[in-house]
Write a protein that holds these residues in place. Structure first.
Motif, short mmCIF file in Angstrom:
data_model
loop_
_atom_site.label_atom_id
_atom_site.label_comp_id
_atom_site.label_asym_id
_atom_site.label_seq_id
_atom_site.Cartn_x
_atom_site.Cartn_y
_atom_site.Cartn_z
N PRO A 77 3.85 -20.25 26.77
CA PRO A 77 2.78 -19.95 27.57
C PRO A 77 2.34 -20.64 28.68
O PRO A 77 1.97 -20.01 29.68
CB PRO A 77 1.62 -20.02 26.64
CG PRO A 77 2.15 -19.91 25.11
CD PRO A 77 3.66 -20.45 25.41
N GLU A 78 2.64 -22.06 28.58
CA GLU A 78 2.46 -22.89 29.88
C GLU A 78 3.36 -22.77 31.11
O GLU A 78 2.86 -22.41 32.15
CB GLU A 78 2.42 -24.20 29.64
CG GLU A 78 1.07 -25.01 28.54
CD GLU A 78 1.51 -26.30 28.19
OE1 GLU A 78 2.03 -26.99 29.26
OE2 GLU A 78 0.90 -26.91 27.46
N TYR A 111 -7.88 -14.95 41.78
CA TYR A 111 -7.15 -13.93 40.66
C TYR A 111 -7.38 -14.80 39.15
O TYR A 111 -7.58 -16.09 39.32
CB TYR A 111 -5.60 -14.08 40.95
CG TYR A 111 -4.70 -15.41 41.12
CD1 TYR A 111 -4.29 -15.96 40.07
CD2 TYR A 111 -4.70 -15.94 42.22
CE1 TYR A 111 -3.68 -17.17 40.14
CE2 TYR A 111 -4.07 -16.98 42.56
CZ TYR A 111 -3.53 -17.65 41.36
OH TYR A 111 -2.87 -18.80 41.41
N ALA A 112 -7.25 -14.01 38.00
CA ALA A 112 -7.15 -14.38 36.83
C ALA A 112 -6.06 -14.13 36.14
O ALA A 112 -5.68 -12.67 36.24
CB ALA A 112 -8.74 -14.32 36.30
N VAL A 113 -5.47 -14.75 35.51
CA VAL A 113 -4.09 -14.54 34.60
C VAL A 113 -4.58 -14.62 33.23
O VAL A 113 -5.00 -15.69 32.54
CB VAL A 113 -2.95 -15.43 34.74
CG1 VAL A 113 -1.77 -15.04 34.05
CG2 VAL A 113 -2.62 -15.47 36.29
N ASP A 114 -4.28 -13.46 32.49
CA ASP A 114 -4.43 -13.43 30.71
C ASP A 114 -2.85 -13.21 30.42
O ASP A 114 -2.36 -12.30 31.08
CB ASP A 114 -5.28 -12.24 30.60
CG ASP A 114 -6.79 -12.28 31.03
OD1 ASP A 114 -6.95 -13.35 30.94
OD2 ASP A 114 -7.23 -11.40 31.44
N LEU A 115 -2.51 -13.83 29.33
CA LEU A 115 -1.34 -13.84 28.73
C LEU A 115 -1.37 -13.12 27.41
O LEU A 115 -2.25 -13.56 26.63
CB LEU A 115 -0.62 -15.21 28.62
CG LEU A 115 -0.12 -15.93 30.00
CD1 LEU A 115 0.12 -17.26 29.77
CD2 LEU A 115 0.52 -14.99 30.80
N ALA A 116 -0.56 -12.63 27.24
CA ALA A 116 -0.32 -12.01 25.41
C ALA A 116 1.15 -11.88 24.98
O ALA A 116 2.15 -11.83 26.05
CB ALA A 116 -0.95 -10.54 25.54
N ASP A 117 1.39 -12.06 23.84
CA ASP A 117 2.73 -12.02 23.50
C ASP A 117 3.25 -10.60 23.11
O ASP A 117 2.72 -9.67 23.47
CB ASP A 117 2.88 -12.53 21.96
CG ASP A 117 2.49 -14.11 22.03
OD1 ASP A 117 2.95 -14.56 22.97
OD2 ASP A 117 2.08 -14.69 20.92
#
Length: 80
Positions: free
Chosen positions: A51-52, A74-80
């Motif tokens: 994730p990092e 901007y904003a970043v959202d992470l998902a598997d």
């Protein structure tokens, strides 16, 4: 990993598209809309499991191409 990027204009930056949307909504009878700010949504599938590192990669993409950081946030959202 899937990354979702939300890009919006910084406050204080004029938003002519948002203003046009607000006028169109008013013309369609939607009263009470005081302000509209429009933005962009970008979804990326990247080949990274950490994730990092994924966040760092996507932020580099935003800084170099996806967002104009002079006038946009901007904003970043992470998902598997």
């Amino acid at each position: 990993m899937k990354a979702r990027v939300h890009i919006t204009l910084k406050s204080g930056v004029l938003d002519p598209q948002g203003r046009a949307i607000a006028h169109a909504l008013e013309a369609l009878g939607f009263d009470g809309v005081q302000d509209v700010r429009q933005g962009k949504y970008i979804e990326l599938d990247i080949a990274e499991t950490d994730p990092e590192r994924a966040r760092a990669t996507v932020e580099a993409m935003c800084d170099k191409l996806l967002a104009n950081t002079v006038i946009e946030n901007y904003a970043v959202d992470l998902a598997d």
